[in-house]
Design a protein around this motif. Sequence first.
Motif, PDB file in Angstrom:
ATOM      1  N   PRO A  13       0.720  -1.191   0.208  1.00 40.49           N
ATOM      2  CA  PRO A  13      -0.017  -0.043  -0.086  1.00 40.49           C
ATOM      3  C   PRO A  13       0.810   1.306   0.085  1.00 40.49           C
ATOM      4  O   PRO A  13       1.932   1.420   0.664  1.00 40.49           O
ATOM      5  CB  PRO A  13      -0.981   0.230   1.383  1.00 40.49           C
ATOM      6  CG  PRO A  13      -0.839  -1.599   1.458  1.00 40.49           C
ATOM      7  CD  PRO A  13       0.316  -2.217   1.011  1.00 40.49           C
ATOM      8  N   THR A  14       0.052   2.328  -0.928  1.00 39.08           N
ATOM      9  CA  THR A  14       0.945   3.735  -0.656  1.00 39.08           C
ATOM     10  C   THR A  14       0.498   4.369   0.276  1.00 39.08           C
ATOM     11  O   THR A  14      -0.508   4.206   0.780  1.00 39.08           O
ATOM     12  CB  THR A  14       0.421   4.215  -2.219  1.00 39.08           C
ATOM     13  OG1 THR A  14       1.236   3.566  -3.127  1.00 39.08           O
ATOM     14  CG2 THR A  14       1.106   5.649  -2.192  1.00 39.08           C
ATOM     15  N   ILE A  15       1.435   5.256   0.948  1.00 37.87           N
ATOM     16  CA  ILE A  15       1.170   6.051   1.946  1.00 37.87           C
ATOM     17  C   ILE A  15       0.873   7.562   1.255  1.00 37.87           C
ATOM     18  O   ILE A  15       1.660   8.104   0.424  1.00 37.87           O
ATOM     19  CB  ILE A  15       2.314   6.269   2.953  1.00 37.87           C
ATOM     20  CG1 ILE A  15       2.714   5.201   3.492  1.00 37.87           C
ATOM     21  CG2 ILE A  15       2.039   7.577   3.884  1.00 37.87           C
ATOM     22  CD1 ILE A  15       3.861   4.937   4.845  1.00 37.87           C
ATOM     23  N   ILE A  16      -0.284   8.155   1.717  1.00 40.30           N
ATOM     24  CA  ILE A  16      -0.501   9.391   1.133  1.00 40.30           C
ATOM     25  C   ILE A  16      -0.828  10.295   2.304  1.00 40.30           C
ATOM     26  O   ILE A  16      -1.354  10.034   3.273  1.00 40.30           O
ATOM     27  CB  ILE A  16      -2.002   9.254   0.290  1.00 40.30           C
ATOM     28  CG1 ILE A  16      -2.095   8.000  -0.851  1.00 40.30           C
ATOM     29  CG2 ILE A  16      -2.633  10.737  -0.232  1.00 40.30           C
ATOM     30  CD1 ILE A  16      -3.395   8.104  -1.247  1.00 40.30           C
ATOM     31  N   ALA A 226      -1.800   9.112   6.006  1.00 36.22           N
ATOM     32  CA  ALA A 226      -0.643   8.838   7.004  1.00 36.22           C
ATOM     33  C   ALA A 226      -0.086  10.615   7.101  1.00 36.22           C
ATOM     34  O   ALA A 226      -0.099  11.302   6.134  1.00 36.22           O
ATOM     35  CB  ALA A 226       0.222   8.104   7.103  1.00 36.22           C
ATOM     36  N   THR A 227       0.255  11.047   8.328  1.00 34.36           N
ATOM     37  CA  THR A 227       0.377  12.559   8.477  1.00 34.36           C
ATOM     38  C   THR A 227       2.019  12.787   8.608  1.00 34.36           C
ATOM     39  O   THR A 227       2.795  11.810   9.138  1.00 34.36           O
ATOM     40  CB  THR A 227       0.010  13.023   9.649  1.00 34.36           C
ATOM     41  OG1 THR A 227       0.572  12.327  10.781  1.00 34.36           O
ATOM     42  CG2 THR A 227      -1.759  12.926   9.660  1.00 34.36           C
ATOM     43  N   GLN A 236      -5.620   9.605  11.409  1.00 30.20           N
ATOM     44  CA  GLN A 236      -4.493   9.334  10.646  1.00 30.20           C
ATOM     45  C   GLN A 236      -3.256   9.131  11.562  1.00 30.20           C
ATOM     46  O   GLN A 236      -3.338   9.984  12.780  1.00 30.20           O
ATOM     47  CB  GLN A 236      -4.575  10.504   9.665  1.00 30.20           C
ATOM     48  CG  GLN A 236      -5.438  10.462   8.555  1.00 30.20           C
ATOM     49  CD  GLN A 236      -5.289  11.591   7.627  1.00 30.20           C
ATOM     50  OE1 GLN A 236      -4.594  12.488   7.891  1.00 30.20           O
ATOM     51  NE2 GLN A 236      -6.213  11.717   6.460  1.00 30.20           N
ATOM     52  N   LEU A 237      -2.354   8.410  11.211  1.00 24.41           N
ATOM     53  CA  LEU A 237      -1.154   7.988  12.140  1.00 24.41           C
ATOM     54  C   LEU A 237      -0.090   8.509  11.515  1.00 24.41           C
ATOM     55  O   LEU A 237       0.099   9.065  10.324  1.00 24.41           O
ATOM     56  CB  LEU A 237      -1.023   6.516  12.113  1.00 24.41           C
ATOM     57  CG  LEU A 237      -2.231   5.848  12.972  1.00 24.41           C
ATOM     58  CD1 LEU A 237      -2.024   4.329  12.634  1.00 24.41           C
ATOM     59  CD2 LEU A 237      -2.489   6.098  14.281  1.00 24.41           C
ATOM     60  N   PRO A 238       0.941   8.903  12.255  1.00 21.43           N
ATOM     61  CA  PRO A 238       2.258   9.523  11.499  1.00 21.43           C
ATOM     62  C   PRO A 238       3.005   8.486  10.694  1.00 21.43           C
ATOM     63  O   PRO A 238       2.990   7.273  10.683  1.00 21.43           O
ATOM     64  CB  PRO A 238       3.091   9.606  12.585  1.00 21.43           C
ATOM     65  CG  PRO A 238       2.247   9.643  13.993  1.00 21.43           C
ATOM     66  CD  PRO A 238       1.273   8.821  13.782  1.00 21.43           C
ATOM     67  N   ALA A 239       3.252   9.459   9.374  1.00 22.88           N
ATOM     68  CA  ALA A 239       3.748   8.489   8.283  1.00 22.88           C
ATOM     69  C   ALA A 239       4.845   7.501   8.563  1.00 22.88           C
ATOM     70  O   ALA A 239       5.091   6.444   7.961  1.00 22.88           O
ATOM     71  CB  ALA A 239       4.298   9.378   7.228  1.00 22.88           C
TER      72      ALA A 239
END
Length: 251
Positions: A13-16, A226-227, A236-239
């Motif tokens: 999965p890609t993190i956006i 994620a952030t 949302q969680l830290p990237a």
Amino acid sequence: MPRPHLRLDANSPTIIVPLTASDLSGLELDAAAVAAAPAGVAAEWRVDLYEPFTAGSGLDPAPAVAALERLAALLPDTALLVTFRTTAEGGTAEISGPAYLALLDAVAATGLACAVDVEYRHPMADQAIAAAQRHQTAVVASNHDFEGTPATEEIVTRLQAMEEAGADVAKIAVMPRSAGDVVRLLEATERRYRDAQIPLITMSMGGLGAVTRIGGGVFGSAATFATVGAASAPGQLPAAGVRAALELLHG
């Protein structure tokens, strides 16, 4: 120079990460944070939070296009998803139907966005999808339910309807009230993933649904939000932490 594409694969999965600043200087800071984020992240720019656009007379697309040009220059290697989240689906600014369509058409015409978000229940959804695709810009069809979690069959139906409407990606976010709601979202994702011909992005919001932001790929969700700064949705969680978790799950 061609813009990066939004790579979507449930097996990895890609993190956006969201860009949520209200002005250009803030967006530049957001972009710097994205540039320093884990490699391979994509970004979603929330235009409904950008005051030079939302405060404009008639919501002329020009300030949004200018800001997108600046973001693209600052993030030449980052896929940019452009979103105007309406108040009906949790956004912060009002916009007329024609202005919504004009914005997405103008953004897609620049060639700088890898995709635009189109709320599939919006009255102008069909026209917006067609406009984006005329400019060869991908469409992420979306639906957000902040009141609860629909039945499994309803979630599956909505995701299928997005594909049938011509979207390139189908996205749904729901609010859980119990652990069972989280399970329902994951069950619906897995069911639709078996038949879908386009990538899915699904999530259960808030702290209760945080597990879906890490483990959603196992069930068929191809991206997670994620952030690296301010969050754009609950849970949302830290990237950096999400990247570490995804590497454990997916290798």
